[in-house]
Structures are given as C-alpha cells and as structure tokens.
Design a protein around this motif. Sequence first.
Motif, PDB file in Angstrom:
ATOM      1  N   LYS A   1      -0.664  10.304   6.734  1.00  0.00           N
ATOM      2  CA  LYS A   1      -0.023   9.251   5.935  1.00  0.00           C
ATOM      3  C   LYS A   1       0.767   8.292   6.828  1.00  0.00           C
ATOM      4  O   LYS A   1       0.769   7.083   6.604  1.00  0.00           O
ATOM      5  N   CYS A   2       1.417   8.845   7.839  1.00  0.00           N
ATOM      6  CA  CYS A   2       2.163   7.993   8.762  1.00  0.00           C
ATOM      7  C   CYS A   2       1.247   6.992   9.456  1.00  0.00           C
ATOM      8  O   CYS A   2       1.568   5.799   9.572  1.00  0.00           O
ATOM      9  N   ARG A   3       0.094   7.449   9.891  1.00  0.00           N
ATOM     10  CA  ARG A   3      -0.851   6.562  10.574  1.00  0.00           C
ATOM     11  C   ARG A   3      -1.375   5.475   9.646  1.00  0.00           C
ATOM     12  O   ARG A   3      -1.546   4.316  10.060  1.00  0.00           O
ATOM     13  N   LEU A   4      -1.605   5.826   8.395  1.00  0.00           N
ATOM     14  CA  LEU A   4      -2.086   4.833   7.442  1.00  0.00           C
ATOM     15  C   LEU A   4      -1.010   3.775   7.173  1.00  0.00           C
ATOM     16  O   LEU A   4      -1.302   2.573   7.126  1.00  0.00           O
ATOM     17  N   LEU A   5       0.219   4.215   7.005  1.00  0.00           N
ATOM     18  CA  LEU A   5       1.311   3.270   6.766  1.00  0.00           C
ATOM     19  C   LEU A   5       1.503   2.347   7.967  1.00  0.00           C
ATOM     20  O   LEU A   5       1.651   1.130   7.816  1.00  0.00           O
ATOM     21  N   VAL A   6       1.496   2.934   9.162  1.00  0.00           N
ATOM     22  CA  VAL A   6       1.689   2.144  10.376  1.00  0.00           C
ATOM     23  C   VAL A   6       0.563   1.141  10.560  1.00  0.00           C
ATOM     24  O   VAL A   6       0.788  -0.006  10.984  1.00  0.00           O
ATOM     25  N   LYS A   7      -0.652   1.552  10.237  1.00  0.00           N
ATOM     26  CA  LYS A   7      -1.809   0.650  10.370  1.00  0.00           C
ATOM     27  C   LYS A   7      -1.582  -0.644   9.598  1.00  0.00           C
ATOM     28  O   LYS A   7      -1.949  -1.738  10.062  1.00  0.00           O
ATOM     29  N   HIS A   8      -0.973  -0.543   8.419  1.00  0.00           N
ATOM     30  CA  HIS A   8      -0.746  -1.735   7.605  1.00  0.00           C
ATOM     31  C   HIS A   8       0.548  -2.461   7.962  1.00  0.00           C
ATOM     32  O   HIS A   8       0.801  -3.550   7.449  1.00  0.00           O
ATOM     33  N   LEU A   9       1.363  -1.846   8.835  1.00  0.00           N
ATOM     34  CA  LEU A   9       2.603  -2.498   9.257  1.00  0.00           C
ATOM     35  C   LEU A   9       2.475  -3.192  10.611  1.00  0.00           C
ATOM     36  O   LEU A   9       3.399  -3.894  11.042  1.00  0.00           O
TER      37      LEU A   9
ATOM     38  N   MET B   1      -3.183   7.058 -11.387  1.00  0.00           N
ATOM     39  CA  MET B   1      -2.287   7.043 -10.233  1.00  0.00           C
ATOM     40  C   MET B   1      -1.404   8.290 -10.272  1.00  0.00           C
ATOM     41  O   MET B   1      -1.168   8.852 -11.332  1.00  0.00           O
ATOM     42  N   ASP B   2      -0.922   8.697  -9.085  1.00  0.00           N
ATOM     43  CA  ASP B   2      -0.073   9.878  -9.021  1.00  0.00           C
ATOM     44  C   ASP B   2       1.399   9.539  -9.221  1.00  0.00           C
ATOM     45  O   ASP B   2       2.175  10.367  -9.667  1.00  0.00           O
ATOM     46  N   HIS B   3       1.780   8.315  -8.842  1.00  0.00           N
ATOM     47  CA  HIS B   3       3.128   7.817  -9.066  1.00  0.00           C
ATOM     48  C   HIS B   3       3.024   6.308  -9.308  1.00  0.00           C
ATOM     49  O   HIS B   3       1.928   5.764  -9.389  1.00  0.00           O
ATOM     50  N   PHE B   4       4.151   5.651  -9.407  1.00  0.00           N
ATOM     51  CA  PHE B   4       4.143   4.203  -9.636  1.00  0.00           C
ATOM     52  C   PHE B   4       3.356   3.483  -8.545  1.00  0.00           C
ATOM     53  O   PHE B   4       3.490   3.779  -7.361  1.00  0.00           O
ATOM     54  N   ASP B   5       2.542   2.528  -8.955  1.00  0.00           N
ATOM     55  CA  ASP B   5       1.693   1.769  -8.027  1.00  0.00           C
ATOM     56  C   ASP B   5       2.450   0.531  -7.547  1.00  0.00           C
ATOM     57  O   ASP B   5       2.526  -0.479  -8.246  1.00  0.00           O
ATOM     58  N   PHE B   6       3.015   0.594  -6.346  1.00  0.00           N
ATOM     59  CA  PHE B   6       3.779  -0.539  -5.808  1.00  0.00           C
ATOM     60  C   PHE B   6       2.896  -1.729  -5.476  1.00  0.00           C
ATOM     61  O   PHE B   6       3.395  -2.840  -5.260  1.00  0.00           O
ATOM     62  N   ASN B   7       1.606  -1.515  -5.451  1.00  0.00           N
ATOM     63  CA  ASN B   7       0.687  -2.603  -5.126  1.00  0.00           C
ATOM     64  C   ASN B   7       0.675  -3.697  -6.191  1.00  0.00           C
ATOM     65  O   ASN B   7       0.274  -4.825  -5.927  1.00  0.00           O
TER      66      ASN B   7
ATOM     67  N   PHE C   1       7.559  16.551  -5.086  1.00  0.00           N
ATOM     68  CA  PHE C   1       8.408  16.094  -4.001  1.00  0.00           C
ATOM     69  C   PHE C   1       7.581  15.662  -2.790  1.00  0.00           C
ATOM     70  O   PHE C   1       7.930  15.943  -1.654  1.00  0.00           O
ATOM     71  N   GLU C   2       6.494  14.989  -3.054  1.00  0.00           N
ATOM     72  CA  GLU C   2       5.670  14.499  -1.954  1.00  0.00           C
ATOM     73  C   GLU C   2       4.852  13.296  -2.383  1.00  0.00           C
ATOM     74  O   GLU C   2       4.571  13.082  -3.561  1.00  0.00           O
ATOM     75  N   MET C   3       4.514  12.495  -1.403  1.00  0.00           N
ATOM     76  CA  MET C   3       3.632  11.349  -1.604  1.00  0.00           C
ATOM     77  C   MET C   3       2.184  11.815  -1.465  1.00  0.00           C
ATOM     78  O   MET C   3       1.838  12.508  -0.505  1.00  0.00           O
ATOM     79  N   THR C   4       1.339  11.448  -2.399  1.00  0.00           N
ATOM     80  CA  THR C   4      -0.065  11.830  -2.321  1.00  0.00           C
ATOM     81  C   THR C   4      -0.841  10.812  -1.487  1.00  0.00           C
ATOM     82  O   THR C   4      -0.323   9.759  -1.116  1.00  0.00           O
ATOM     83  N   ASP C   5      -2.106  11.130  -1.205  1.00  0.00           N
ATOM     84  CA  ASP C   5      -2.940  10.205  -0.431  1.00  0.00           C
ATOM     85  C   ASP C   5      -3.121   8.881  -1.173  1.00  0.00           C
ATOM     86  O   ASP C   5      -3.104   7.806  -0.561  1.00  0.00           O
ATOM     87  N   ARG C   6      -3.301   8.971  -2.485  1.00  0.00           N
ATOM     88  CA  ARG C   6      -3.469   7.735  -3.263  1.00  0.00           C
ATOM     89  C   ARG C   6      -2.184   6.909  -3.265  1.00  0.00           C
ATOM     90  O   ARG C   6      -2.221   5.677  -3.183  1.00  0.00           O
ATOM     91  N   ASP C   7      -1.054   7.582  -3.358  1.00  0.00           N
ATOM     92  CA  ASP C   7       0.227   6.883  -3.284  1.00  0.00           C
ATOM     93  C   ASP C   7       0.352   6.152  -1.957  1.00  0.00           C
ATOM     94  O   ASP C   7       0.781   4.995  -1.898  1.00  0.00           O
ATOM     95  N   CYS C   8      -0.004   6.840  -0.883  1.00  0.00           N
ATOM     96  CA  CYS C   8       0.133   6.275   0.454  1.00  0.00           C
ATOM     97  C   CYS C   8      -0.738   5.044   0.635  1.00  0.00           C
ATOM     98  O   CYS C   8      -0.302   4.026   1.178  1.00  0.00           O
ATOM     99  N   GLU C   9      -1.971   5.132   0.182  1.00  0.00           N
ATOM    100  CA  GLU C   9      -2.885   3.998   0.310  1.00  0.00           C
ATOM    101  C   GLU C   9      -2.389   2.797  -0.485  1.00  0.00           C
ATOM    102  O   GLU C   9      -2.413   1.658   0.000  1.00  0.00           O
ATOM    103  N   SER C  10      -1.910   3.055  -1.694  1.00  0.00           N
ATOM    104  CA  SER C  10      -1.387   1.977  -2.526  1.00  0.00           C
ATOM    105  C   SER C  10      -0.149   1.343  -1.903  1.00  0.00           C
ATOM    106  O   SER C  10      -0.019   0.114  -1.834  1.00  0.00           O
ATOM    107  N   LEU C  11       0.774   2.182  -1.417  1.00  0.00           N
ATOM    108  CA  LEU C  11       2.004   1.668  -0.825  1.00  0.00           C
ATOM    109  C   LEU C  11       1.729   0.898   0.456  1.00  0.00           C
ATOM    110  O   LEU C  11       2.349  -0.139   0.716  1.00  0.00           O
TER     111      LEU C  11
END
Length: 452
Positions: A252-260, A182-188, A218-228
């Motif tokens: 990333k915005c579209r992916l987040l919105v899709k799950h919201l 993972m690139d950062h902490f996995d919130f999943n 200082f950025e969210m990666t694609d893997r971070d975004c998918e996990s979040l």
Amino acid sequence: MARYPGATAEDGRRLRRVIAEDQDWSLTLVPYLSKLCLQSIVRNFEEKPIFQDLCPSHKDFVQERLSTSLPLHKTANLISDGVYWKRCCEQRWDICDLSHYGHSWKQMFFERHMENIIELFIPDVTEPKTVLEMVPLCRNYVKKLNISQLLPPIKEPPKEEEEEEEYGSEFASDNEYSGPSMDHFDFNILLNKLTSLEELHLVYRVKQCGMNFEWKMFEMTDRDCESLAKALMSCKTLKLLKLHQSHIEDKKCRLLVKHLLDHPSLRELDFSHNLIGDKGARALGKLLTRSKLQTLNMCDNDIRGPGAKAIAHALSVNSTLLSLNLRLNWVRDEGGQAFGKALLKNNTLLHLHLGANQVTGPTAIALSKVLIQNNTLKSINLSCNNLGADGGKALGEAMSLNNSVTEFDIRLTEIDEQSASFIDQLVERNQSLEQKRQTGKSKTKFTPPTFL
C-alpha cells in the motif's frame, strides 16, 4: 379656549396632550422603521434572503438573530464570517478552539461539518450526494480535514445452514451476496473538488465498535488504497498528508507513493504507526528524489537496515527535507552509519530522530564525523539506543567543535555520566550562541542613507 381663569389660548395650546387608550403606551417604545425592516428580513430570510446590501451594523444585527437551523444552501455563500457562524459552532460543539481553524468561525463550521458527514458515511447506505451537495457550499472554506474514523459497510447476516439445505445449492447461488462496492468512504469522489484543501489527516478505524470488534475495522483495504491514491494525485493543493494507525504495509505504501511522485504542493508526509518495511522505505527514498518534501515522519514502522540505507541514499542528494523521524524502527548500525555518510553530503536537514532503533557505537562514531563537518543540523535524537562509552566519548569530542546543534537527546543510551554531562554543557553553549545570533538579527535595523 383656556381651561382655567386667566389662561390665554396660547397657554392652552402648549398644555395639550394626546391621551392614548393604551395606558402602557410610550413614545420611547416605538421602534425605528429600520429596526422593523431588519426584523422582517430576519423572519423571512429563508424565503427572501437579503444580506450583502446591508451596511455593517445592520449585518451584525441580522447575524445575531438569524436562526442557526437555516438551510446551508441559503447561508453558506451569503453570510460572511462572523457572529452567525460563531453561534452555529457553539450550538453544535462544546469545544471550539478557533486557533486550529485559521481564527475563522466559518472555516471551523464547514470543516467540522464535512468531517462529520465523512465519519458517519456508510458505503452502499449513505447516498454520495450527501457529500457532493456540500461541495459548492464549502469548497472555499475547507482547508483541513481531520477524519478520526471511517465506517465499513453493514455486514450482511450469514445464511443459516438449514436454509441452504432446504432450498439447495442452486437457489442459494442465485441470491449470493456480491459484496459492497467500497470498503470505506471513497475519497476519489471528493478531494479533487475541494480546491482549498491543504491538510488531510486520516485514520482507518471505528471509534466505538463495541462487541462488534473485528481487526479489519482498523485497516485500509487494497480498494481503499487504490481509491485514495488516485484522489491524492488529483488534489493539487494538498500540503500535508497524515495517514497513521491504519495497518499500511509495503504494498500500500508503494502504491500511495507512486501517485505522490512529482506532487506539486506536498510538503509534509506522515505514515507513522503503520507496518511499512524495507520495500516501502525504498519507495519513500524515490519520493525524496522526486518531490519537495520538507518533513517525513516514519515513526513506529518496520524499517530495517536496507530500507534505511535507501532513505539515506536519497537524503545524500535531497535538498529540501528539513525533518526526518525514524523513531521506533529497526535501522541498526547498517542504517545508522548510512545516515552518517549521507549527512556528510547533505546541507539541508535540520532535525534527525533515530531514537529506539538499536543503533550502537559505530553509528555514534559515524554521526560524530557529521557533527564536525555539518553546521546545518539543529537537533539530533539518539535516545533509547546502546551507544556505549566509546560512542559517548566520540560524540562529546565532536560536539566541542560544533556550534549548530541546540538539541541533543542522549537519554537511556548507556553513555557514561561524564560524557553525557559534557555534551549537555556544549548544547547549552550552542543554545546561548543561537540566542545571541537571533537577538543580533532582531536588533539589526536598516538605516536609510542620509541625502545632503
């Protein structure tokens, strides 16, 4: 027998005293048995915790004396909110503002404790069980998480060119580093388990990187975004999501919105200070038609005319949004006029911020029509735009027919001084009217009928 002449035996019995071998002994120093028992409970709490069966005064006695270094699995679900958790907080943190934690010391302790664990989590180094072991202890108390940093994996040292030449390319490929999981902490692994979580504030950054600075810290990666995104969808209690300063762009915005979409409880969304453009704005427009959002903050992004039109179109049919902040974007008159048309149909929005968006006179004229017809809007911010004299005049004429707007920011808009002064006077009038309405409501009391 009496000890002096003339004294009776009865007098002797009254004068008897117990002479202690300890000269410092005094009857007043003998503690009550209950106090001795409570002291024993405090000393042996880790081996044999006793708390729930105590009366309130005895519970206070124990909380004031228990060691703050006791294992959390012994105290978390046993010691109620009170002095003990206050002592734990004040020992760990210099500043303890209880107003940010529902006026609960226990909530403060577990929220900040969990935040510290996540902020110091290093992928592939810190064991996930470090976080998961805390869940049964804190799930009832963690209502908000404010994560101010997320650490990346430890970077593997580059291989020396001489070493590669010595051992050859085949040997080097056998030991090739495959990269972190993972690139950062996995919130999943966490969010769906925090059953009381209502607010989540995230920033993908490293606070003290020093000389190791890299932009990717200082950025969210694609893997971070998918996990979040998956984690947010599973967190059904979440009401507020703030994800800012993390280089979120359209994808990333579209992916987040899709799950919201159709999230049952989300009411506030803050994607401010990112890189979201028109494609992301169109996704947000769809979100407004399939959610119950009340606040949307898109300050300091890259939303232009087409994206603003998509949000405006959604606003024309939305009936839940109360506040929209698009400050520091590029909506221009294409987007500004679209909002004017949308607000002729919308009767819900209370606050609109279009400051620093390069809107000009046509937008001011479009919004002046809104001011005449719409009696819902409470505040409008058009600061740092070039509205010009004609725009100021149109807004002034419209405000004379409006009694709902109590905040109107027109600073640095090239409006002439006379129009600006006139608008300010009308705003003050509306504020006075609003105050009278509120006072009238507070004085109005229900008088029960008198039965004869």
